[in-house]
Design an enzyme around this catalytic site. Structure first.
Site, mmCIF file in Angstrom:
data_model
loop_
_atom_site.group_PDB
_atom_site.id
_atom_site.type_symbol
_atom_site.label_atom_id
_atom_site.label_comp_id
_atom_site.label_asym_id
_atom_site.label_seq_id
_atom_site.Cartn_x
_atom_site.Cartn_y
_atom_site.Cartn_z
ATOM 1 N N LYS A 42 80.567 -104.716 47.250
ATOM 2 C CA LYS A 42 81.337 -105.785 47.441
ATOM 3 C C LYS A 42 82.230 -106.436 46.304
ATOM 4 O O LYS A 42 81.917 -107.195 45.597
ATOM 5 C CB LYS A 42 80.402 -106.860 47.975
ATOM 6 C CG LYS A 42 79.755 -106.453 49.466
ATOM 7 C CD LYS A 42 78.865 -107.965 49.815
ATOM 8 C CE LYS A 42 78.074 -107.644 50.904
ATOM 9 N NZ LYS A 42 77.398 -108.826 51.301
ATOM 10 N N PHE B 129 77.200 -109.900 55.619
ATOM 11 C CA PHE B 129 75.605 -109.966 55.330
ATOM 12 C C PHE B 129 75.296 -108.725 56.003
ATOM 13 O O PHE B 129 75.120 -108.725 57.392
ATOM 14 C CB PHE B 129 74.991 -111.299 55.600
ATOM 15 C CG PHE B 129 73.567 -111.191 55.484
ATOM 16 C CD1 PHE B 129 73.187 -111.066 54.123
ATOM 17 C CD2 PHE B 129 72.826 -112.035 56.287
ATOM 18 C CE1 PHE B 129 71.982 -111.023 53.799
ATOM 19 C CE2 PHE B 129 71.184 -111.766 56.103
ATOM 20 C CZ PHE B 129 70.948 -111.560 54.725
ATOM 21 N N GLU C 299 71.139 -98.334 42.519
ATOM 22 C CA GLU C 299 70.772 -99.701 43.262
ATOM 23 C C GLU C 299 71.491 -99.666 44.547
ATOM 24 O O GLU C 299 72.469 -98.981 45.105
ATOM 25 C CB GLU C 299 71.621 -100.859 42.482
ATOM 26 C CG GLU C 299 71.615 -102.182 43.038
ATOM 27 C CD GLU C 299 70.180 -102.811 42.890
ATOM 28 O OE1 GLU C 299 69.441 -102.191 43.911
ATOM 29 O OE2 GLU C 299 70.020 -103.856 42.243
ATOM 30 N N ASP C 300 70.883 -100.623 45.703
ATOM 31 C CA ASP C 300 71.237 -100.530 46.853
ATOM 32 C C ASP C 300 72.683 -101.105 47.035
ATOM 33 O O ASP C 300 73.594 -100.603 47.759
ATOM 34 C CB ASP C 300 70.291 -101.391 48.017
ATOM 35 C CG ASP C 300 69.907 -102.634 47.321
ATOM 36 O OD1 ASP C 300 70.357 -103.093 46.333
ATOM 37 O OD2 ASP C 300 69.203 -103.387 48.121
ATOM 38 N N ARG D 71 64.611 -103.556 56.172
ATOM 39 C CA ARG D 71 64.660 -102.389 55.291
ATOM 40 C C ARG D 71 64.525 -101.089 56.117
ATOM 41 O O ARG D 71 65.111 -100.187 55.765
ATOM 42 C CB ARG D 71 63.647 -102.402 54.281
ATOM 43 C CG ARG D 71 63.730 -103.569 53.419
ATOM 44 C CD ARG D 71 62.911 -103.693 52.148
ATOM 45 N NE ARG D 71 62.587 -104.703 51.471
ATOM 46 C CZ ARG D 71 63.509 -105.180 50.450
ATOM 47 N NH1 ARG D 71 64.580 -104.319 50.201
ATOM 48 N NH2 ARG D 71 63.343 -106.130 49.781
ATOM 49 N N ASP E 267 76.951 -106.750 44.532
ATOM 50 C CA ASP E 267 77.871 -107.845 45.076
ATOM 51 C C ASP E 267 78.444 -108.667 43.981
ATOM 52 O O ASP E 267 79.386 -108.474 43.389
ATOM 53 C CB ASP E 267 77.353 -108.586 46.036
ATOM 54 C CG ASP E 267 76.034 -109.111 46.175
ATOM 55 O OD1 ASP E 267 75.614 -109.278 44.887
ATOM 56 O OD2 ASP E 267 75.316 -109.258 47.045
#
Length: 182
Positions: free
Chosen positions: A133, A154, A101-102, A167, A105
């Site tokens: 995060k 962000f 996964e990127d 991206r 959070d």
């Protein structure tokens, strides 16, 4: 020609720093899965660059698959509603699975996904995230492999987007607030 760099407040993680950390992660994951077959599962679309680089840094025997799951839509905040747009194609019962996964959070999406996949009875289920995060976590889940722990800002780039854009930026950058506070 559009300059995507102008939308960034600053570069948080350079492409060189990302590449070095992914090489380290690939080595560790390969050692952990030594002698095992693993299904490496890319969570689309955000993880595609990380997945590509990470799997090339891994030396263990693997099968690759893809899944698309979302709880964001076009928002900066999780909606809490998880949708599966594309499920995996391979069976995972009795197999070792690594979710790639990127970013983690709130953890809500990955918490839901791990419960869904655990019901399919894999031999093991682990998570590799490029970015974590932890201060945003809303449930008791943590990645097994973490590229970088980042502050609650962000970020976009290296697969992460805002409204479908950024991206393709080769680093992770902090977006200028005026870009998303319109």
């Amino acid at each position: 020609m559009t300059d995507l760099n102008k939308d960034m407040e600053r570069v948080l993680l350079s492409k060189e720093r990302i590449a070095a950390r992914i090489a380290e992660m690939g080595k560790q994951i390969s050692e952990d899965y030594d002698g095992k077959d693993v299904v490496v599962l890319c969570i689309l679309k955000g993880a595609v660059h990380f997945f590509s680089d990470l799997t090339r840094a891994m030396t263990c025997r693997m099968e690759m698959d893809f899944m698309s799951i979302s709880s964001y839509g076009n928002s900066r905040q999780t909606s809490g509603v998880v949708r599966i747009m594309k499920d995996i194609d391979v069976g995972i019962t009795g197999r070792h699975v690594l979710i790639v996964e990127d970013i983690m959070d709130s953890g809500l999406t990955l918490n839901y996904l791990t419960m869904l996949l655990q019901a399919r009875e894999p031999a093991s289920l682990r998570i590799a995230c490029l970015l974590d995060k932890p201060e945003r976590r809303e449930c008791a889940i943590s990645p097994d492999y973490v590229g970088f722990i980042i502050p609650n800002e962000f970020v976009v780039g290296y697969g992460l987007d805002f409204e479908g854009f950024y991206r393709n930026v080769p680093y992770v950058g902090v977006v200028k607030p005026e870009m998303y506070q319109k």
